[in-house]
Design an enzyme around this catalytic site. Sequence first.
Site, short mmCIF file in Angstrom:
data_model
loop_
_atom_site.label_atom_id
_atom_site.label_comp_id
_atom_site.label_asym_id
_atom_site.label_seq_id
_atom_site.Cartn_x
_atom_site.Cartn_y
_atom_site.Cartn_z
N GLU A 142 0.81 -1.22 0.00
CA GLU A 142 0.00 0.00 0.00
C GLU A 142 0.84 1.27 0.00
OE1 GLU A 142 -0.23 -1.80 4.22
OE2 GLU A 142 -0.01 -2.47 2.15
N ASP A 150 -0.84 -0.24 6.75
CA ASP A 150 -2.01 -0.41 7.61
C ASP A 150 -2.00 -1.77 8.30
OD1 ASP A 150 -2.56 -1.96 5.40
OD2 ASP A 150 -4.66 -1.37 5.24
#
Length: 208
Positions: A142, A150
Amino acid sequence: MRMIEDFGGEGEVSFQRQGVAGLITLHRPEALNALTYVMLLAIEKALRAWENDRDIERVIIVGQGRAFSAGGDIVEIYKAGRAGNPPFGFFADEYRTNAYIERYSKPIVSMYDGIVMGGGAGISVHGSHRVFSENAGFAMPEVGIGFFPDVGGSYFLPRLPGEYGLYMALTGRRVGWGDALKTGLATQAVAASDFTNAVEALSNSGAT
């Protein structure tokens, strides 16, 4: 002895009582076992039931196909957002489940034989044991789109030795079993050809 248990998941994740273990199998190989909201809720339900079950000594998580789990189902999330129903509940429950896994009172053994990314890391890296094969590739991709790591990445990455966690967070580099063992991402390594035997042994051996 094997016994199938039903905690939901719409057939995309299965649950078996196998010996002294609760076995969770992710069943979306065509989507690299990407996690849907339904799968996440079913996994949490199983973990809570097995934590209070005296006959279950450990939980084992495996993935079908060439991935453990490539993360959350981005297509599902995108469609929900486009339909005007942003999946805020998914993210809240995902983080809550990850935190629950971190403080789980029984061993959680995740068997990495393939891709492990994003949400796949979330349901496993916070557990007690992470077994890598030579096929495993762990990453937080990500960051490639400017998003912070995350599923608790901002918690576990800074705790890796040296600056390796910072390196992973900045680059999104995929890590194999060598670096994983050195940094502690992996707790053990087993050849892919021995994974089935390892699961059987973990299922049928008593508490250690």
